[in-house]
Write a protein that holds these residues in place. Sequence first.
Motif, PDB file in Angstrom:
ATOM      1  N   ASN A 185     -36.750  -1.709  96.679  1.00  0.00           N
ATOM      2  CA  ASN A 185     -36.369  -0.628  95.778  1.00  0.00           C
ATOM      3  C   ASN A 185     -35.078  -0.903  95.018  1.00  0.00           C
ATOM      4  OD1 ASN A 185     -37.157   1.975  94.786  1.00  0.00           O
ATOM      5  ND2 ASN A 185     -35.416   2.828  95.874  1.00  0.00           N
ATOM      6  N   ILE A 186     -34.063  -1.446  95.697  1.00  0.00           N
ATOM      7  CA  ILE A 186     -32.798  -1.685  94.991  1.00  0.00           C
ATOM      8  C   ILE A 186     -32.472  -3.169  94.842  1.00  0.00           C
ATOM      9  CG2 ILE A 186     -31.894   0.511  95.861  1.00  0.00           C
ATOM     10  CD1 ILE A 186     -29.932  -1.164  97.592  1.00  0.00           C
ATOM     11  N   GLY A 187     -33.287  -4.043  95.457  1.00  0.00           N
ATOM     12  CA  GLY A 187     -32.936  -5.455  95.443  1.00  0.00           C
ATOM     13  C   GLY A 187     -33.816  -6.362  94.628  1.00  0.00           C
ATOM     14  N   VAL A 188     -35.012  -5.882  94.213  1.00  0.00           N
ATOM     15  CA  VAL A 188     -35.984  -6.799  93.615  1.00  0.00           C
ATOM     16  C   VAL A 188     -35.447  -7.444  92.348  1.00  0.00           C
ATOM     17  CG1 VAL A 188     -37.188  -5.027  92.253  1.00  0.00           C
ATOM     18  CG2 VAL A 188     -38.422  -7.083  93.037  1.00  0.00           C
ATOM     19  N   HIS A 189     -34.649  -6.718  91.559  1.00  0.00           N
ATOM     20  CA  HIS A 189     -34.137  -7.322  90.319  1.00  0.00           C
ATOM     21  C   HIS A 189     -33.097  -8.396  90.611  1.00  0.00           C
ATOM     22  CE1 HIS A 189     -31.564  -3.959  91.266  1.00  0.00           C
ATOM     23  NE2 HIS A 189     -30.692  -4.275  90.347  1.00  0.00           N
ATOM     24  N   PHE A 190     -32.354  -8.257  91.728  1.00  0.00           N
ATOM     25  CA  PHE A 190     -31.417  -9.313  92.112  1.00  0.00           C
ATOM     26  C   PHE A 190     -32.160 -10.554  92.608  1.00  0.00           C
ATOM     27  CE2 PHE A 190     -28.501  -5.622  92.705  1.00  0.00           C
ATOM     28  CZ  PHE A 190     -27.561  -5.996  91.765  1.00  0.00           C
ATOM     29  N   PHE A 191     -33.243 -10.351  93.360  1.00  0.00           N
ATOM     30  CA  PHE A 191     -34.014 -11.494  93.832  1.00  0.00           C
ATOM     31  C   PHE A 191     -34.679 -12.222  92.665  1.00  0.00           C
ATOM     32  CE2 PHE A 191     -34.284  -8.728  97.764  1.00  0.00           C
ATOM     33  CZ  PHE A 191     -33.303  -9.428  98.440  1.00  0.00           C
ATOM     34  N   ASP A 192     -35.123 -11.471  91.664  1.00  0.00           N
ATOM     35  CA  ASP A 192     -35.656 -12.119  90.467  1.00  0.00           C
ATOM     36  C   ASP A 192     -34.562 -12.906  89.755  1.00  0.00           C
ATOM     37  OD1 ASP A 192     -37.779 -12.440  88.281  1.00  0.00           O
ATOM     38  OD2 ASP A 192     -36.085 -11.574  87.189  1.00  0.00           O
ATOM     39  N   MET A 193     -33.369 -12.320  89.673  1.00  0.00           N
ATOM     40  CA  MET A 193     -32.241 -12.996  89.036  1.00  0.00           C
ATOM     41  C   MET A 193     -31.920 -14.312  89.743  1.00  0.00           C
ATOM     42  SD  MET A 193     -28.272 -11.737  88.993  1.00  0.00           S
ATOM     43  CE  MET A 193     -28.135 -12.193  90.735  1.00  0.00           C
ATOM     44  N   LEU A 194     -31.913 -14.296  91.079  1.00  0.00           N
ATOM     45  CA  LEU A 194     -31.603 -15.507  91.845  1.00  0.00           C
ATOM     46  C   LEU A 194     -32.642 -16.597  91.584  1.00  0.00           C
ATOM     47  CD1 LEU A 194     -30.565 -13.812  95.205  1.00  0.00           C
ATOM     48  CD2 LEU A 194     -29.045 -15.063  93.666  1.00  0.00           C
ATOM     49  N   HIS A 195     -33.909 -16.204  91.559  1.00  0.00           N
ATOM     50  CA  HIS A 195     -34.974 -17.161  91.256  1.00  0.00           C
ATOM     51  C   HIS A 195     -34.826 -17.703  89.836  1.00  0.00           C
ATOM     52  CE1 HIS A 195     -38.879 -18.705  90.176  1.00  0.00           C
ATOM     53  NE2 HIS A 195     -39.189 -17.644  89.463  1.00  0.00           N
ATOM     54  N   PHE A 196     -34.504 -16.833  88.894  1.00  0.00           N
ATOM     55  CA  PHE A 196     -34.331 -17.213  87.495  1.00  0.00           C
ATOM     56  C   PHE A 196     -33.211 -18.239  87.333  1.00  0.00           C
ATOM     57  CE2 PHE A 196     -32.360 -16.143  83.277  1.00  0.00           C
ATOM     58  CZ  PHE A 196     -33.413 -16.535  82.470  1.00  0.00           C
ATOM     59  N   ILE A 197     -32.130 -18.059  88.089  1.00  0.00           N
ATOM     60  CA  ILE A 197     -30.973 -18.947  87.969  1.00  0.00           C
ATOM     61  C   ILE A 197     -31.145 -20.231  88.773  1.00  0.00           C
ATOM     62  CG2 ILE A 197     -28.498 -19.194  88.470  1.00  0.00           C
ATOM     63  CD1 ILE A 197     -28.251 -16.150  88.064  1.00  0.00           C
ATOM     64  N   PHE A 198     -31.610 -20.089  90.016  1.00  0.00           N
ATOM     65  CA  PHE A 198     -31.528 -21.210  90.969  1.00  0.00           C
ATOM     66  C   PHE A 198     -32.859 -21.869  91.301  1.00  0.00           C
ATOM     67  CE2 PHE A 198     -27.810 -18.485  92.018  1.00  0.00           C
ATOM     68  CZ  PHE A 198     -26.819 -19.385  91.685  1.00  0.00           C
ATOM     69  N   GLY A 199     -33.951 -21.454  90.656  1.00  0.00           N
ATOM     70  CA  GLY A 199     -35.210 -22.156  90.838  1.00  0.00           C
ATOM     71  C   GLY A 199     -36.086 -21.574  91.936  1.00  0.00           C
ATOM     72  N   GLU A 200     -37.065 -22.355  92.350  1.00  0.00           N
ATOM     73  CA  GLU A 200     -38.070 -21.871  93.285  1.00  0.00           C
ATOM     74  C   GLU A 200     -37.483 -21.593  94.662  1.00  0.00           C
ATOM     75  OE1 GLU A 200     -41.199 -20.975  92.553  1.00  0.00           O
ATOM     76  OE2 GLU A 200     -40.544 -21.394  90.496  1.00  0.00           O
TER      77      GLU A 200
END
Length: 316
Positions: A185-200
């Motif tokens: 609920n509050i973290g999914v956009h941060f996890f997407d951001m981390l994937h976007f920046i740092f890869g798979e």
Amino acid sequence: MKNFALIGAAGYIAPRHMQAIKDTRNQLVAAYDPNDSVGIIDSHFPDADFFTEFERFDRHVDKLRRAKHDNKIDYISICSPNYLHDSHMRFALRSGADAICEKPLVLNPWNIDGLQEIEKDTGCKVNTILQLRLHPAIIGLREKVRNGKHDRKHEVDLAYITSRGHWYLQSWKGDTKKSGGIATNIGVHFFDMLHFIFGEMQDNVVHHVSDTKAAGFLEYEHARVRWFLSVDVEDVPGALRAAGQRTFRSITVDAEEIEFSGGFTDLHTRSYQEILAGHGYGLEANRTAITTVATIRNAQPIGLQGSYHPFLNRCR
């Protein structure tokens, strides 16, 4: 000018979508929410039709489509509770409209597969709001990581505390089956951001999960991440809490704070501009983040072992 309908008009995030529709010079012609506290519509689209019953909203959208009316819906924006996103996107596609859906797209990765099949059947498309990917500071950090040396992984700490009152756990957001839990609920956009920046993503370890907080460790191609999320005001650092602050956000990369507190006001409009130009983020762009939160939701927490976020020491 494109015609929009909006599902979830009474929700917290709906006004940002109304503003984005207005900013991109399109029109909202219909909106639906079982809650009728939607006076905000008057500030944006006072002539929009409004429905509190989904069946009547469905009939209205279908009538416009069959009659090939000037107000036939081109896009349906979805701001409903998380567990309804999947159903509402299916409705949009089967109604001959493209969907624009808020985060989290769905609660489980296999729901993405089903939506991809309906995209093929209908020829319509799901677009998603992944606005942090458009933030200048995030884009800059991604380029820095991509162009830097890859002889070691970056060490990242992420803490996000956005305190909520007693209402939170009594609402759908406090029901894991409906919201997906704190990490979703509050973290999914941060996890997407981390994937976007740092890869798979390569590893996903959960240290702690409760109704109000969650923490764990994620490893990506180019980073090792300790994360902590909470809606409990007691997790805000003491000095800040004493000063009346109820939120706290910190992201460090190799002990250097990443500042991106500004620049958020127009990111929904930017997202809409990209979508309307044919450059929006589709279903597949969400898979890593949705897989991440689904894994967290179903994992057995291991406690204070390994590389855990230091804020967890308060949970002893």
